[in-house]
Design an enzyme around this catalytic site. Structure first.
Site, PDB file in Angstrom:
ATOM      1  N   ARG A 136     -14.662  -0.595   7.510  1.00 38.86           N
ATOM      2  CA  ARG A 136     -15.975  -0.633   7.735  1.00 38.86           C
ATOM      3  C   ARG A 136     -16.669  -2.032   7.634  1.00 38.86           C
ATOM      4  O   ARG A 136     -16.441  -2.525   6.579  1.00 38.86           O
ATOM      5  CB  ARG A 136     -16.620   0.635   6.800  1.00 38.86           C
ATOM      6  N   GLU A 181      -8.110  -1.600  -9.260  1.00 39.07           N
ATOM      7  CA  GLU A 181      -7.171  -1.510 -10.300  1.00 39.07           C
ATOM      8  C   GLU A 181      -5.938  -2.386 -10.207  1.00 39.07           C
ATOM      9  O   GLU A 181      -5.363  -2.514 -11.243  1.00 39.07           O
ATOM     10  CB  GLU A 181      -6.732   0.202 -10.150  1.00 39.07           C
ATOM     11  N   ARG A 230     -12.809  19.383  -3.304  1.00 41.30           N
ATOM     12  CA  ARG A 230     -13.800  18.273  -2.962  1.00 41.30           C
ATOM     13  C   ARG A 230     -14.500  18.577  -1.613  1.00 41.30           C
ATOM     14  O   ARG A 230     -14.011  18.780  -0.640  1.00 41.30           O
ATOM     15  CB  ARG A 230     -12.865  16.791  -2.769  1.00 41.30           C
ATOM     16  N   ASN A 246      -8.061  18.876  -1.542  1.00 43.00           N
ATOM     17  CA  ASN A 246      -8.868  17.839  -0.807  1.00 43.00           C
ATOM     18  C   ASN A 246      -8.665  17.889   0.605  1.00 43.00           C
ATOM     19  O   ASN A 246      -7.484  17.480   1.075  1.00 43.00           O
ATOM     20  CB  ASN A 246      -8.816  16.214  -1.405  1.00 43.00           C
ATOM     21  N   GLU A 263     -10.504  11.502  -9.608  1.00 42.88           N
ATOM     22  CA  GLU A 263     -11.358  12.420  -9.015  1.00 42.88           C
ATOM     23  C   GLU A 263     -10.950  13.736  -9.254  1.00 42.88           C
ATOM     24  O   GLU A 263     -11.772  14.755  -9.595  1.00 42.88           O
ATOM     25  CB  GLU A 263     -11.693  11.869  -7.342  1.00 42.88           C
ATOM     26  N   HIS A 275     -18.192   8.719  -3.427  1.00 40.87           N
ATOM     27  CA  HIS A 275     -17.471   8.546  -4.277  1.00 40.87           C
ATOM     28  C   HIS A 275     -17.945   8.864  -5.457  1.00 40.87           C
ATOM     29  O   HIS A 275     -17.766   8.377  -6.811  1.00 40.87           O
ATOM     30  CB  HIS A 275     -17.134   6.941  -4.326  1.00 40.87           C
ATOM     31  N   ARG A 289      -3.622  -6.099   0.366  1.00 43.53           N
ATOM     32  CA  ARG A 289      -2.230  -6.924   0.035  1.00 43.53           C
ATOM     33  C   ARG A 289      -1.868  -7.498   1.401  1.00 43.53           C
ATOM     34  O   ARG A 289      -1.457  -8.880   1.112  1.00 43.53           O
ATOM     35  CB  ARG A 289      -1.084  -5.728  -0.110  1.00 43.53           C
TER      36      ARG A 289
HETATM   37  P1  ADP Z   1      -8.440   5.035  -0.501  1.00 41.36           P
HETATM   38  O1  ADP Z   1      -9.887   4.623  -0.406  1.00 41.36           O
HETATM   39  O2  ADP Z   1      -7.910   5.336   0.952  1.00 41.36           O
HETATM   40  O3  ADP Z   1      -8.079   6.177  -1.370  1.00 41.36           O
HETATM   41  P2  ADP Z   1      -7.081   3.427  -1.884  1.00 41.36           P
HETATM   42  O4  ADP Z   1      -7.798   3.418  -3.300  1.00 41.36           O
HETATM   43  O5  ADP Z   1      -5.430   3.762  -2.044  1.00 41.36           O
HETATM   44  O6  ADP Z   1      -7.575   3.717  -0.734  1.00 41.36           O
HETATM   45  O7  ADP Z   1      -7.116   1.630  -1.840  1.00 41.36           O
HETATM   46  C1  ADP Z   1      -6.497   1.087  -0.654  1.00 41.36           C
HETATM   47  C2  ADP Z   1      -6.587  -0.476  -1.045  1.00 41.36           C
HETATM   48  O8  ADP Z   1      -5.778  -0.789  -2.398  1.00 41.36           O
HETATM   49  C3  ADP Z   1      -5.546  -1.425  -0.138  1.00 41.36           C
HETATM   50  O9  ADP Z   1      -6.475  -2.448   0.422  1.00 41.36           O
HETATM   51  C4  ADP Z   1      -4.513  -1.839  -0.962  1.00 41.36           C
HETATM   52  O10 ADP Z   1      -4.285  -3.374  -0.740  1.00 41.36           O
HETATM   53  C5  ADP Z   1      -5.106  -1.717  -2.335  1.00 41.36           C
HETATM   54  N1  ADP Z   1      -4.048  -1.375  -3.219  1.00 41.36           N
HETATM   55  C6  ADP Z   1      -3.453  -0.075  -3.477  1.00 41.36           C
HETATM   56  N2  ADP Z   1      -2.426   0.096  -4.164  1.00 41.36           N
HETATM   57  C7  ADP Z   1      -2.214  -1.195  -4.542  1.00 41.36           C
HETATM   58  C8  ADP Z   1      -1.295  -1.735  -5.294  1.00 41.36           C
HETATM   59  N3  ADP Z   1      -0.360  -0.964  -6.013  1.00 41.36           N
HETATM   60  N4  ADP Z   1      -1.393  -3.319  -5.298  1.00 41.36           N
HETATM   61  C9  ADP Z   1      -2.187  -4.030  -4.892  1.00 41.36           C
HETATM   62  N5  ADP Z   1      -3.060  -3.320  -4.145  1.00 41.36           N
HETATM   63  C10 ADP Z   1      -3.202  -1.970  -3.859  1.00 41.36           C
END
Ligand code: ADP
Length: 403
Positions: free
Chosen positions: A247, A340, A97, A13, A390, A186, A291
């Protein structure tokens, strides 16, 4: 064929200054090693390599190009001490990707000169992403000229959308002449999740109407009817849809002209605001990371609470809209970073949905496991949290195409 399942697929990727990789053994679909090359062509470049079951190894050294980055990754994979394969022969093929496949690709493809040409043609649709993906492919071709390369597109899964879902209400000539339409992104994740939930429910994808909520830093919701994507929230670009980290998601297009006049800025400054300074970050004025929004909310910050509610409300609206679009829904699935890992958010989004037959189970929902049923057993509509993968989807498509 049986032998092929013993082989390994390298998944790449490539971003403009980074390159993520995973080496996946297809026999048991296990990750053997993964990592990232960061700051390619910039001071402080490094490789973070993590063989499964071992500590991460960080190697800092100048890495001037994607070609050099791939070479370093391959060296790490065959390294005597920390490598996971004995020779490059173990790599059967490489899966890439690719963000934008335009209308040309409705599935993954073996990459040849014609495909490369089509990828270049799509650069204007994804100026930030496709050039980097192309660099990744060219770097692999240079380092591994004998290996087959496969392109897996973020847009491909959504190519099944009907015209009335992908066209915008603007003069048709913009579609005819410039291909302005909804593409959606996605797709690899939406496909993986819609197939996985069917498996978990003991059904075929063709039997289910599924709403997939991929909520990460970027986020999109999709309506997958009987195995096919019929609508999705991202559009011509990933800017449309739900509120994201930075965004804006759906807005009235007139806002663009209005803020340009008020701030006396040009169109590229306005688009930068909508892409990089909006969403969770823009509304909360705290952070793009959910978070941080949550912890500010818990310490009583009112705008953090409003931002959180705005986020949940927009996702809820898409679920309602897609249930209507599909004439009902059998499963709602949450995935990606927020989907998740944020049970509170899932509960707030699915709150008050008994009217459409969806009852959340607050006990089982309170989990960050890779696969959880979060609806009650008597809920007519099932709901799940499922970890997306993915890379595995890319590896599966790659194996299928080279078999
Ligand atoms: P990307 O789209 O860049 O791949 P991610 O799927 O990692 O991003 O998502 C990032 C978001 O997910 C952030 O807003 C973060 O707060 C949340 N997040 C990621 N991991 C955790 C976790 N372990 N616990 C709570 N929130 C999480």
């Amino acid at each position: 064929m049986e032998d092929l399942y013993k082989v390994k697929i390298l998944v790449i990727n490539a971003g403009s200054s980074s390159l993520k990789y995973q080496l996946i053994s297809m026999m048991n679909e296990e990750v053997l090693a993964k990592g990232i090359v960061e700051r390619i062509g910039i001071d402080g470049s490094k490789l973070k390599h993590k063989p499964t079951g071992k500590d991460q190894i960080v190697t800092e050294r100048p890495i001037s190009s994607h070609t050099e980055a791939i070479k370093i990754v391959l060296d790490a994979l065959v390294d005597k001490e920390n490598g996971v394969i004995s020779s490059m022969d173990d790599i059967a093929a490489v899966g890439h990707r690719v963000v934008h496949g335009g209308e040309k690709f409705s599935g993954s493809v073996l990459i040849d000169d014609e495909v490369m040409e089509a990828l270049r043609e799509n650069i204007e649709l994804a100026p930030l992403h496709n050039p980097a993906n192309i660099m990744g492919i060219e770097a692999c071709k240079e380092n591994m000229p004998d290996k087959k390369q496969v392109g897996v597109f973020d847009t491909a899964f959504h190519q099944t959308m009907p015209e009335w879902a992908y066209l915008y209400g603007i003069p048709y000539r913009y579609y005819r002449e410039y291909k302005v339409r909804r593409y959606g992104f996605h797709g690899t994740s939406h496909k993986y999740i819609s197939q996985k939930v069917a498996k978990v429910m003991g059904k075929k994808p063709e039997e289910l109407r599924t709403i997939v909520c991929h909520l990460g830093n970027g986020g999109s919701v999709s309506a997958v009817k009987y195995g096919k994507s019929i609508d999705t929230s991202m559009g011509l670009t990933p800017l449309e849809g739900v509120i994201m980290g930075t965004r804006c998601g759906d807005i009235d297009p007139s806002i663009i002209e209005y803020i340009m006049q008020k701030d006396n800025i040009d169109i590229s400054a306005a688009m930068n605001i909508l892409n990089k300074e909006s969403g969770l970050l823009g509304v909360s004025e705290i952070s793009s990371d959910m978070r941080d929004i949550e912890s500010a909310m818990l310490s009583g910050d009112k705008m953090a609470l409003t931002t959180y509610r705005l986020f949940c409300y927009r996702v809820k609206k898409y679920i309602g809209a897609y249930a209507a679009a599909m004439g009902g829904v059998d499963a709602v699935v949450f995935t990606a970073g927020i989907g998740e890992n944020n049970p509170t958010m899932r509960a707030d989004i699915l709150d008050d949905m008994e009217y459409m037959g969806l009852k959340i189970d607050r006990k089982t929902n309170d989990s960050k496991a890779d696969l959880v049923q979060i609806s009650t057993n008597d809920s007519k509509v099932a709901a799940y949290s499922i970890a997306t993968n993915e890379e595995l989807m890319i590896a599966r498509d790659t194996l299928e195409l080279v078999s």
